[in-house]
Scaffold this motif. Structure first.
Motif, PDB file in Angstrom:
ATOM      1  N   ALA A  34       0.847  -1.193   0.000  1.00  0.00           N
ATOM      2  CA  ALA A  34       0.000   0.000   0.000  1.00  0.00           C
ATOM      3  C   ALA A  34       0.879   1.237   0.000  1.00  0.00           C
ATOM      4  CB  ALA A  34      -0.883  -0.002   1.244  1.00  0.00           C
ATOM      5  N   SER A  35       0.324   2.319  -0.526  1.00  0.00           N
ATOM      6  CA  SER A  35       1.039   3.592  -0.468  1.00  0.00           C
ATOM      7  C   SER A  35       0.070   4.684  -0.048  1.00  0.00           C
ATOM      8  CB  SER A  35       1.699   3.921  -1.806  1.00  0.00           C
ATOM      9  OG  SER A  35       0.740   4.005  -2.820  1.00  0.00           O
ATOM     10  N   VAL A  36       0.594   5.651   0.697  1.00  0.00           N
ATOM     11  CA  VAL A  36      -0.161   6.787   1.203  1.00  0.00           C
ATOM     12  C   VAL A  36       0.665   8.027   0.931  1.00  0.00           C
ATOM     13  CG1 VAL A  36      -1.032   7.901   3.308  1.00  0.00           C
ATOM     14  CG2 VAL A  36      -1.249   5.425   3.038  1.00  0.00           C
ATOM     15  N   ARG A  37       0.001   9.120   0.532  1.00  0.00           N
ATOM     16  CA  ARG A  37       0.703  10.392   0.375  1.00  0.00           C
ATOM     17  C   ARG A  37       0.164  11.363   1.416  1.00  0.00           C
ATOM     18  NH1 ARG A  37       3.572  12.507  -3.594  1.00  0.00           N
ATOM     19  NH2 ARG A  37       2.644  11.185  -5.189  1.00  0.00           N
ATOM     20  N   TYR A  38       1.064  12.002   2.135  1.00  0.00           N
ATOM     21  CA  TYR A  38       0.719  13.074   3.054  1.00  0.00           C
ATOM     22  C   TYR A  38       1.368  14.353   2.546  1.00  0.00           C
ATOM     23  CZ  TYR A  38      -1.264  10.465   7.032  1.00  0.00           C
ATOM     24  OH  TYR A  38      -2.054   9.717   7.861  1.00  0.00           O
ATOM     25  N   ILE A  39       0.601  15.431   2.594  1.00  0.00           N
ATOM     26  CA  ILE A  39       1.142  16.760   2.348  1.00  0.00           C
ATOM     27  C   ILE A  39       1.638  17.262   3.700  1.00  0.00           C
ATOM     28  CG2 ILE A  39       0.652  19.094   1.506  1.00  0.00           C
ATOM     29  CD1 ILE A  39       0.353  16.813  -0.612  1.00  0.00           C
ATOM     30  N   LYS A  69      -3.485  20.666   1.484  1.00  0.00           N
ATOM     31  CA  LYS A  69      -2.950  21.137   2.764  1.00  0.00           C
ATOM     32  C   LYS A  69      -2.825  19.953   3.711  1.00  0.00           C
ATOM     33  CE  LYS A  69      -4.946  25.804   2.636  1.00  0.00           C
ATOM     34  NZ  LYS A  69      -4.966  25.893   1.229  1.00  0.00           N
ATOM     35  N   PRO A  70      -1.900  20.014   4.664  1.00  0.00           N
ATOM     36  CA  PRO A  70      -1.738  18.928   5.630  1.00  0.00           C
ATOM     37  C   PRO A  70      -2.802  18.946   6.717  1.00  0.00           C
ATOM     38  CG  PRO A  70      -0.125  20.644   6.030  1.00  0.00           C
ATOM     39  CD  PRO A  70      -0.874  21.032   4.781  1.00  0.00           C
ATOM     40  N   GLY A  71      -2.910  17.812   7.425  1.00  0.00           N
ATOM     41  CA  GLY A  71      -3.636  17.778   8.676  1.00  0.00           C
ATOM     42  C   GLY A  71      -5.062  17.269   8.673  1.00  0.00           C
ATOM     43  N   GLY A  72      -5.486  16.488   7.685  1.00  0.00           N
ATOM     44  CA  GLY A  72      -6.855  15.957   7.674  1.00  0.00           C
ATOM     45  C   GLY A  72      -7.037  14.811   8.651  1.00  0.00           C
ATOM     46  N   TRP A  73      -8.174  14.112   8.529  1.00  0.00           N
ATOM     47  CA  TRP A  73      -8.480  12.999   9.426  1.00  0.00           C
ATOM     48  C   TRP A  73      -8.187  11.646   8.799  1.00  0.00           C
ATOM     49  CZ3 TRP A  73      -9.681  13.070  14.512  1.00  0.00           C
ATOM     50  CH2 TRP A  73      -9.925  14.319  15.070  1.00  0.00           C
ATOM     51  N   ASN A  74      -7.939  11.583   7.507  1.00  0.00           N
ATOM     52  CA  ASN A  74      -7.550  10.301   6.918  1.00  0.00           C
ATOM     53  C   ASN A  74      -6.257   9.855   7.566  1.00  0.00           C
ATOM     54  OD1 ASN A  74      -9.692  10.203   5.127  1.00  0.00           O
ATOM     55  ND2 ASN A  74      -8.591  11.408   3.607  1.00  0.00           N
ATOM     56  N   ARG A  75      -6.063   8.543   7.649  1.00  0.00           N
ATOM     57  CA  ARG A  75      -4.877   8.066   8.335  1.00  0.00           C
ATOM     58  C   ARG A  75      -4.559   6.636   7.939  1.00  0.00           C
ATOM     59  NH1 ARG A  75      -9.117   8.589  12.168  1.00  0.00           N
ATOM     60  NH2 ARG A  75      -9.739   6.617  13.129  1.00  0.00           N
TER      61      ARG A  75
END
Length: 121
Positions: free
Chosen positions: A2-7, A62-68
């Motif tokens: 799996a891959s996830v991208r965070y800003i 933008k950073p900081g959402g609730w997805n995780r």
């Protein structure tokens, strides 16, 4: 895999956070702009706002959402204590219900990582 991208606000600070606190390995790192980190079957892509295609996708990310994403640990209390000593921030307190115990950890930009421990038999 799996891959996830965070800003993230600061790529270099985020690399240090994930590497030093959550045992990620650095695969690629373009200081200030981008990094790819590996942990087990997860690739975590970190992008600065506006940097490259990932930092521009969808308009103005933008950073900081609730997805995780979730890191499963056998010793959540030990991990939480280690993170607190490193001045890590958490959203709320540890929850204890259902299949186990969990707490939400914030990276330096406010993106969320769920730390989870299954109930012990």
């Amino acid at each position: 895999m799996a891959s996830v991208r965070y800003i993230v606000e600061n790529v270099d600070e985020a690399v240090a956070f994930y590497r030093d606190n959550l045992d990620f390995k650095v695969d690629k790192h373009n200081p200030g702009k981008f990094a790819a980190l590996l942990r087990d079957d997860l690739t975590l892509y970190l992008s600065a706002p506006g940097a490259g295609s990932g930092g521009q996708a969808g308009g103005d990310p933008k950073p900081g959402g609730w997805n995780r994403f979730m890191i499963v640990t056998a010793e959540i209390d030990v991990l939480i204590e280690r993170l607190r000593r490193a001045d890590a921030r958490f959203r709320g307190k540890i929850s204890d219900g259902g299949a186990g115990r969990a707490i939400l950890l914030e990276d330096p930009s406010g993106n969320v990582v769920e730390l989870f421990e299954f109930k012990k038999d």
